[in-house]
Design an enzyme around this catalytic site. Structure first.
Site, PDB file in Angstrom:
ATOM      1  N   SER A 180       0.794  -1.232   0.000  1.00 48.16           N
ATOM      2  CA  SER A 180       0.000   0.000   0.000  1.00 48.16           C
ATOM      3  C   SER A 180       0.822   1.275   0.000  1.00 48.16           C
ATOM      4  O   SER A 180       0.289   2.356  -0.235  1.00 48.16           O
ATOM      5  CB  SER A 180      -0.933   0.028   1.210  1.00 48.16           C
ATOM      6  OG  SER A 180      -1.895  -0.974   1.103  1.00 48.16           O
ATOM      7  N   LYS A 240       0.537   3.453  -2.889  1.00 50.24           N
ATOM      8  CA  LYS A 240      -0.610   4.344  -3.092  1.00 50.24           C
ATOM      9  C   LYS A 240      -0.219   5.816  -3.032  1.00 50.24           C
ATOM     10  O   LYS A 240      -0.895   6.668  -3.599  1.00 50.24           O
ATOM     11  CB  LYS A 240      -1.691   4.028  -2.050  1.00 50.24           C
ATOM     12  CG  LYS A 240      -2.260   2.618  -2.198  1.00 50.24           C
ATOM     13  CD  LYS A 240      -3.141   2.221  -1.024  1.00 50.24           C
ATOM     14  CE  LYS A 240      -3.636   0.778  -1.185  1.00 50.24           C
ATOM     15  NZ  LYS A 240      -4.385   0.305   0.022  1.00 50.24           N
ATOM     16  N   TYR A 281      -3.957  -1.978 -10.175  1.00 51.97           N
ATOM     17  CA  TYR A 281      -3.863  -1.964  -8.709  1.00 51.97           C
ATOM     18  C   TYR A 281      -2.976  -3.088  -8.172  1.00 51.97           C
ATOM     19  O   TYR A 281      -2.065  -2.863  -7.371  1.00 51.97           O
ATOM     20  CB  TYR A 281      -5.272  -2.060  -8.124  1.00 51.97           C
ATOM     21  CG  TYR A 281      -5.294  -2.120  -6.622  1.00 51.97           C
ATOM     22  CD1 TYR A 281      -5.130  -0.957  -5.865  1.00 51.97           C
ATOM     23  CD2 TYR A 281      -5.466  -3.326  -5.942  1.00 51.97           C
ATOM     24  CE1 TYR A 281      -5.144  -1.002  -4.480  1.00 51.97           C
ATOM     25  CE2 TYR A 281      -5.470  -3.372  -4.558  1.00 51.97           C
ATOM     26  CZ  TYR A 281      -5.310  -2.215  -3.835  1.00 51.97           C
ATOM     27  OH  TYR A 281      -5.325  -2.264  -2.464  1.00 51.97           O
ATOM     28  N   TYR A 341      -4.511   3.431   7.929  1.00 52.29           N
ATOM     29  CA  TYR A 341      -5.820   2.802   8.101  1.00 52.29           C
ATOM     30  C   TYR A 341      -6.450   3.288   9.410  1.00 52.29           C
ATOM     31  O   TYR A 341      -6.389   4.471   9.717  1.00 52.29           O
ATOM     32  CB  TYR A 341      -5.692   1.274   8.078  1.00 52.29           C
ATOM     33  CG  TYR A 341      -4.956   0.783   6.874  1.00 52.29           C
ATOM     34  CD1 TYR A 341      -5.405   1.095   5.586  1.00 52.29           C
ATOM     35  CD2 TYR A 341      -3.803   0.018   6.994  1.00 52.29           C
ATOM     36  CE1 TYR A 341      -4.720   0.640   4.464  1.00 52.29           C
ATOM     37  CE2 TYR A 341      -3.125  -0.445   5.878  1.00 52.29           C
ATOM     38  CZ  TYR A 341      -3.588  -0.127   4.614  1.00 52.29           C
ATOM     39  OH  TYR A 341      -2.922  -0.582   3.525  1.00 52.29           O
TER      40      TYR A 341
END
Lengths: 309, 309, 309, 309
Positions: free
Chosen positions: B64, B67, B191, B243
């Protein structure tokens, strides 16, 4: 250091024509009656310079901004065990949402949403009467701002008590999970009163100065909290200080801040200054519309964003 | 400037005995097979100093963390209209939650939860084939890190594709609201591949340097983004980068950061340095346990917190 | 007509060894002190036959079963406008959930979850004092059962009032949406008292007889409601009468029914009989474990399921 | 027995002027193109009488009504273990909601919402190919209705496949919890095809007759299911058959029923008859508006409500 008075004056004259935009909070009459065209701003630097514009010396209802002060008090009394009762994560929902409490068994996500601030009021009570706890909060804020004239508006407190069904729901809900140590009425008595504190922008900026100066008010020399705690309160303000608009405020302004539905915002530029703005019209997230814009302009012109030049 | 190499060495030796703590992500075999005792750290300062410890030059799956790079690309292509497709508020729920999408009609809350990053992949595609978009991402990361050896691990990408039911659910759900411009398979192809980028701590720290230096990589002289955009990406990393542990990371570390389930974290100290840590064991929020501790110690010892000394 | 006394006796002796299974509600001391081995059953047919077994003549706290009677009263006062204040859909969540109220702006999904029954208490008040409304409810239940000895247990009512935080939360939450006409304390006063009605299985079975006989009590000749309304109340009992176990009860028993956390269940076999069972141990959905089994056996042996032979 | 043909004719002429009310489902072109003024009705009694009105012999897409048949098949293959994969409680949310799945780890609340029917398709597959499973379903429905002309509309099936993002999301979401035994594409292949079954009101009423007659089709003599299972399927239809309008349908009509977005409804009057209505315009819960009214009038005039005379 940039020429702050010039910057403040420019921001004020740029935004003056837009005064009145946004929606004034009307859930209690005392807030609804305020003049929507009010707009004030005050900066107090860590060196003691004060720069103001507009209605910077007219008191207004600071509402949820007071949650920064009660959290500071609770941390002083309970230290890190405070976090057994309240989390420190952004909420992902509206300021007065009750949904989250059901999923996390009565533990609010952070101290700046209503439920979390009610849990903090319970911690501030710490076995005392509501009257004593309220007295302690008022004395603490006067000490922070070095101003003995700061007081609670009793009409606002009474009004909140009479119409605060949602807060009664939140407090009873937490009580149903055994998450309050004191009677619901006592806890809410404290909560409604600290939200009813009336302060001017100038007073508010002074009261937040310890957060800009590593925990110590440089003007009075009072060590309020250790530097680590000041940083941590700033972190909570940045991630959770504007309800479901916290991410947007961080994106646009880049300073720790806490807003109230009375239209005030306290912002902290670590190492630089404490800033207070006031304009009653709110945006769709419940934060002062003109006040947010003023802080965005200030951060742009001063380069004070915590996220880099 | 503190003696960074000494600090890095101290942190490494302090945490070395705790290597292996936490839970290694096992949702794809390629992640589960990694040695849980790996632990590396690399700092690159805006002046070009590099300080390392442990497994700083062993590549790992950045997951991640990628990202941050795709968001930077999407903002370059679409500017502020990016925010029509993805919000910028903390999520208040788990990284792969689908609940929020139903309440907000397929618009993810921020670009760093899975749904948001999928929306960003759709924006990066911009009419191109998945192969072209993936190529563009790899070239962009090589350019950021000034390192042509960076590559995608094809086994990881394949594995994610084969087991990524949750991501298929998220993408189809967004498609059902008409929120994707490209076919679900294309969007997820992009992705899954960018999540499979393999990088070392040293490479990763270099690639984030532009965020520490007002948008320009001071070592290559490349202007990656305007300074305002660098600040804004940092703000998003701070409020949404970990998160449902973002508030906790801001509270304890006080630096913008982005974690990946591979055990890496990229952190940014604006004006000072870019830092990368790697240790595969995760805490209950899905962020590297040892990596978070290392960054907390680093922030303590350097005073680099964005929230004050 | 099957030999009902024989069936009742068989059910009783089959389940007698299992008495004590399940979990007795303990949220108020008065409920927790009940003997978990109690088990009674009473059937009153539309022809006036009465069949009993076990503790059929020992009074117990009917709790939520009373919601059937208050709904009947509210429909008598307000007719179909009752449904402006409360829905008639199964809830999909626990009996005391507050989440749903936030999504539907304070309108409870049905009259048998706590929030819905509180809304119904508000409708029953209809401008009267709580004392008057409570008196009216007691008189109505005595009239239904043709038994002047039925009364409220004041200790239970007092206990519920003292510990009913969740219900205070629900009522205040509805008030915050402007969905209550009377003060929260008045509404809850009515609610806590009707939940504290103490009745025997025999009394309860008599009180529900009008629902089995097209709205008219065939033993007294009292026309309680028109036949259409009796059918509709039965429909609500079937779809919503057992909280989040309503579907399961319909599946296994196939009769309209309403349970209470005191361990009672009132079930209706249209055209045939009214049945009451009591056994304090609850299953995981909060419905009487032995009572549900007894009704399942009764439906099996009599063929009384509304869903066919 | 009332004069059913007269009742059917009256209902038809009463509602004829209102044809076209409601909103025709438009999520796939094949459904949107249907004439909104269509309206048909067919009753088949357990004695074999057939009464019809309007467009009772024009085939339409039965859509979700097919879920009754696939559930019956799955129960035949797996018995009560079916309920390990799907619950039997009303959903409390929209027919295609994904939120509930997250709270219950991929187990749908009941077999009649989309997620639940997808789980049932997985159970019907039972190791076979999609082609085989689809063939089995078609043969089963032909057997129920005793009509070999019933078939799937391939255009509708193809259309659903091409646009069914929400269903792809639901299936992948369940797969992410390990709740599907077969590949997502196979499961959805079965699902999209059985939803595309085209039937007339007359055929549909015949196919449901076994549910009105204790599990045995009295016209063919075929024992389809044991009587207990027929009752239980009826119970599920009553509590869950109309999505978030199930309570309302039970309240107003009082018969087990299952609706489809094609505008059809199958209703069962246990011991009396099986009824099918069709009118494409839907009410706000996604159930046929005119069809619901027709069934309400039928229940009123015949006294067939399961909840009493």
């Amino acid at each position: 250091m940039p020429d702050l008075q010039k910057i403040v004056d420019e921001i004020y004259s740029k935004l003056k024509p837009r005064r009145g935009e946004g929606k004034v909070a009307d859930y209690i009459p005392q807030l609804a009656h305020v003049d929507p065209k009010k707009f004030g701003m005050a900066i107090v630097t860590v060196d003691g310079e004060v720069h103001k514009a507009g209605d910077a010396d007219i008191p207004f209802s600071i509402q949820s901004i007071s949650k920064v002060f009660t959290l500071t008090l609770a941390l002083g009394k309970h230290g890190e065990t405070t976090w057994n009762r309240v989390g420190r994560e952004p909420s992902g929902s509206a300021f007065n949402s009750i949904v989250q409490l059901e999923h996390e068994e009565g533990k609010p996500r952070n101290p700046f949403i209503n439920a979390g601030a009610i849990a903090v009021s319970d911690l501030v009570l710490a076995g005392h009467t509501p009257r004593e706890a309220i007295g302690e909060i008022v004395r603490f804020v006067r000490y922070l701002a070095d101003d003995e004239t700061i007081a609670i508006d009793p009409e606002v407190a009474k009004s909140e008590q009479a119409t605060g069904y949602r807060n009664f729901a939140l407090a009873n809900f937490m009580a149903s999970f055994g998450k309050l140590d004191h009677p619901v009425e006592h806890v809410l008595g404290v909560y409604f009163h600290h939200c009813a504190l009336a302060m001017t922008c100038t007073q508010l900026a002074h009261s937040g100065l310890f957060l800009a100066a590593a925990g110590k008010n440089p003007l009075t020399g009072h060590r309020v909290v250790p530097s680590q705690r000041a940083r941590r309160i700033n972190a909570l303000m940045l991630t959770c200080g504007h309800y479901d608009g916290s991410g947007d405020f961080a994106y646009r302004v880049g300073l720790p801040g806490k807003s109230g539905v009375g239209g005030g915002i306290l912002a902290v530029a670590p190492g630089k200054a404490s800033v207070a703005v006031w304009s009653p019209g709110l945006n769709h997230n419940g934060n002062s519309l003109i006040g947010s814009l003023a802080l965005e302009m200030l951060a742009d012109r001063t380069g004070w964003s915590v996220f880099g030049q």
